[in-house]
Design a protein around this motif. Structure first.
Motif, PDB file in Angstrom:
ATOM      1  N   TYR A  28       0.869  -1.407  -0.093  1.00  0.00           N
ATOM      2  CA  TYR A  28       0.097  -0.278  -0.153  1.00  0.00           C
ATOM      3  C   TYR A  28       0.830   1.127  -0.055  1.00  0.00           C
ATOM      4  N   ASP A  29       2.305   1.264  -0.023  1.00  0.00           N
ATOM      5  CA  ASP A  29       2.961   2.325  -0.188  1.00  0.00           C
ATOM      6  C   ASP A  29       2.738   3.053  -1.493  1.00  0.00           C
ATOM      7  N   GLY A  30       2.750   4.317  -1.369  1.00  0.00           N
ATOM      8  CA  GLY A  30       2.339   5.091  -2.578  1.00  0.00           C
ATOM      9  C   GLY A  30       3.478   5.044  -3.584  1.00  0.00           C
ATOM     10  N   LEU A  31       2.966   4.945  -4.796  1.00  0.00           N
ATOM     11  CA  LEU A  31       4.316   4.853  -5.945  1.00  0.00           C
ATOM     12  C   LEU A  31       4.404   5.866  -6.942  1.00  0.00           C
ATOM     13  N   ILE A  32       3.135   6.945  -6.859  1.00  0.00           N
ATOM     14  CA  ILE A  32       3.095   7.979  -7.951  1.00  0.00           C
ATOM     15  C   ILE A  32       2.205   9.254  -7.293  1.00  0.00           C
ATOM     16  N   THR A  33       2.666  10.192  -7.438  1.00  0.00           N
ATOM     17  CA  THR A  33       1.863  11.398  -7.183  1.00  0.00           C
ATOM     18  C   THR A  33       0.595  11.411  -7.804  1.00  0.00           C
ATOM     19  N   ILE A  45      -9.766   5.859 -11.451  1.00  0.00           N
ATOM     20  CA  ILE A  45     -10.008   5.523 -10.187  1.00  0.00           C
ATOM     21  C   ILE A  45      -8.560   4.760  -9.606  1.00  0.00           C
ATOM     22  N   GLY A  46      -8.771   4.687  -8.140  1.00  0.00           N
ATOM     23  CA  GLY A  46      -7.588   4.110  -7.451  1.00  0.00           C
ATOM     24  C   GLY A  46      -7.798   3.903  -6.110  1.00  0.00           C
ATOM     25  N   THR A  47      -6.596   4.040  -5.357  1.00  0.00           N
ATOM     26  CA  THR A  47      -6.464   4.241  -3.762  1.00  0.00           C
ATOM     27  C   THR A  47      -5.451   5.048  -3.530  1.00  0.00           C
ATOM     28  N   PHE A  48      -5.112   5.400  -2.214  1.00  0.00           N
ATOM     29  CA  PHE A  48      -4.176   6.107  -1.716  1.00  0.00           C
ATOM     30  C   PHE A  48      -3.024   5.385  -0.676  1.00  0.00           C
ATOM     31  N   HIS A  49      -2.090   6.254  -0.834  1.00  0.00           N
ATOM     32  CA  HIS A  49      -1.039   5.458   0.351  1.00  0.00           C
ATOM     33  C   HIS A  49      -1.541   5.200   1.543  1.00  0.00           C
ATOM     34  N   ALA A  50      -1.052   3.854   1.867  1.00  0.00           N
ATOM     35  CA  ALA A  50      -1.805   3.271   3.087  1.00  0.00           C
ATOM     36  C   ALA A  50      -2.985   2.940   2.881  1.00  0.00           C
ATOM     37  N   ARG A 138      -7.553   3.814   6.296  1.00  0.00           N
ATOM     38  CA  ARG A 138      -6.097   3.784   6.216  1.00  0.00           C
ATOM     39  C   ARG A 138      -5.463   2.831   7.184  1.00  0.00           C
ATOM     40  N   GLN A 139      -4.470   2.131   6.732  1.00  0.00           N
ATOM     41  CA  GLN A 139      -3.697   1.049   7.360  1.00  0.00           C
ATOM     42  C   GLN A 139      -2.186   1.465   7.754  1.00  0.00           C
ATOM     43  N   ASP A 140      -1.893   0.891   8.975  1.00  0.00           N
ATOM     44  CA  ASP A 140      -0.902   0.850   9.386  1.00  0.00           C
ATOM     45  C   ASP A 140       0.296  -0.336   9.152  1.00  0.00           C
ATOM     46  N   LYS A 141       1.463  -0.195   9.080  1.00  0.00           N
ATOM     47  CA  LYS A 141       2.380  -1.083   9.018  1.00  0.00           C
ATOM     48  C   LYS A 141       2.634  -1.961  10.307  1.00  0.00           C
ATOM     49  N   PRO A 142       2.930  -3.436  10.153  1.00  0.00           N
ATOM     50  CA  PRO A 142       2.952  -4.133   8.677  1.00  0.00           C
ATOM     51  C   PRO A 142       1.496  -4.114   7.996  1.00  0.00           C
ATOM     52  N   TYR A 143       1.315  -3.980   6.838  1.00  0.00           N
ATOM     53  CA  TYR A 143      -0.143  -3.913   6.228  1.00  0.00           C
ATOM     54  C   TYR A 143      -0.480  -5.251   6.152  1.00  0.00           C
TER      55      TYR A 143
END
Length: 218
Positions: A28-33, A45-50, A138-143
Motif C-alpha cells: 500500500y505504499d504510494g508509488l506515484i503522485t 480510479i484507485g486508492t491512496f498511500h496506506a 487507512r492502514q498501519d504497517k505491517p500492512y
C-alpha cells in the motif's frame, strides 16, 4: 497497426500504477503522485498511500473518499499505490433508463463493448434513486492483506442523488494485473459522498465508453 513500433496515442492509453495482485498482497505504499496521475489522464480510479480511501479522478480533479464517508480534493503531492487513469474521450455513447441494479448495468454496458480483448473506461452522469458504496480505512504497517481489510469495510447508502460513475472494464487476460470485468467508483454531484460502487439504481444517466487499446503499467 499490427507490428507497429510507433508509440501509443497518449489519449487512447490506459495508464496503470502497480497491479491488483500487489494490492491484494498488502503493498500500500504510494508509488506515484496525484500530480503525475493528472499528467497521464483526466479520468480514473484507485486508492491512496496506506490504503487511505477511494480515489476518483474526474475532469482533472482528484477526490478522496475516506472511510468516514468524507470527500476532499487532494493536493498534487498525495500519492497512490494503485490507480488506473486515461484521458476520457467518448467512443461509444451510452444512455440508460431505469436500471434497477449494478448487475443489470454491467450487462447493458458489456453488450456495448465491441472488442472483448481491449480495455475501456466508463463514465456515466445521471440521477440515482439508490447507490451503495464502500471505502477502506487507512492502514498501519505491517500492512494486512486486502481481504482482511475489506472484511470490515465501511459501507454507505445514498438516496435520490445526482452523481457520476467512473471506472474501467478489463478483459479476462488482465488477471493478476487488474480486476477482470467492471471496476467502478461513484461520486455525488455535490462532491460530498461516494466510494467504490457496490450497487445502484439508475433513473437516467448518460455518458460513454472510451476504448483504450494501449495498456501501460508502471
Amino acid at each position: 497497426a499490427v507490428g507497429s513500433s510507433a508509440p501509443p496515442d497518449p489519449r487512447d492509453t490506459l495508464h496503470q500504477t502497480s497491479t491488483i495482485n500487489a494490492i491484494l498482497d498488502g503493498r500500500y505504499d504510494g508509488l506515484i503522485t496525484c500530480g503525475d496521475l493528472k499528467r497521464l489522464g483526466d479520468t480514473g480510479i484507485g486508492t491512496f498511500h496506506a490504503l487511505d480511501g477511494e480515489l476518483i479522478l474526474l475532469t482533472g480533479i482528484v477526490f478522496q473518499v475516506r472511510a468516514d464517508g468524507s470527500v476532499t480534493q487532494v493536493p498534487d503531492s498525495a500519492t497512490s499505490p494503485f490507480a488506473c487513469v486515461t484521458f476520457f474521450e467518448t467512443d461509444i455513447a451510452v444512455h440508460v433508463n431505469n436500471v434497477t441494479n449494478l448487475t443489470e448495468l454491467c450487462r447493458i454496458l458489456d453488450g456495448l463493448i465491441p472488442d472483448k480483448n481491449i480495455p475501456c473506461s466508463v463514465r456515466l452522469t445521471g440521477t440515482f434513486p439508490y447507490v451503495k458504496t464502500r471505502s477502506v480505512p487507512r492502514q498501519d504497517k505491517p500492512y494486512p492483506k486486502l481481504v482482511e481489510v475489506t472484511a470490515s469495510q465501511p459501507e454507505f447508502e445514498f438516496h435520490n442523488v445526482k452523481g457520476d460513475l467512473v471506472g474501467f472494464w478489463s478483459p479476462d487476460w488482465v488477471k493478476a494485473l487488474n480486476v477482470p470485468g467492471f471496476h467502478l467508483h461513484f461520486l455525488t454531484a455535490n462532491r460530498t459522498g461516494g466510494g467504490h460502487l457496490l450497487d445502484c439504481h439508475i433513473a437516467e444517466a448518460e455518458g460513454g465508453l472510451d476504448i483504450t487499446p494501449a495498456f501501460l503499467i508502471q
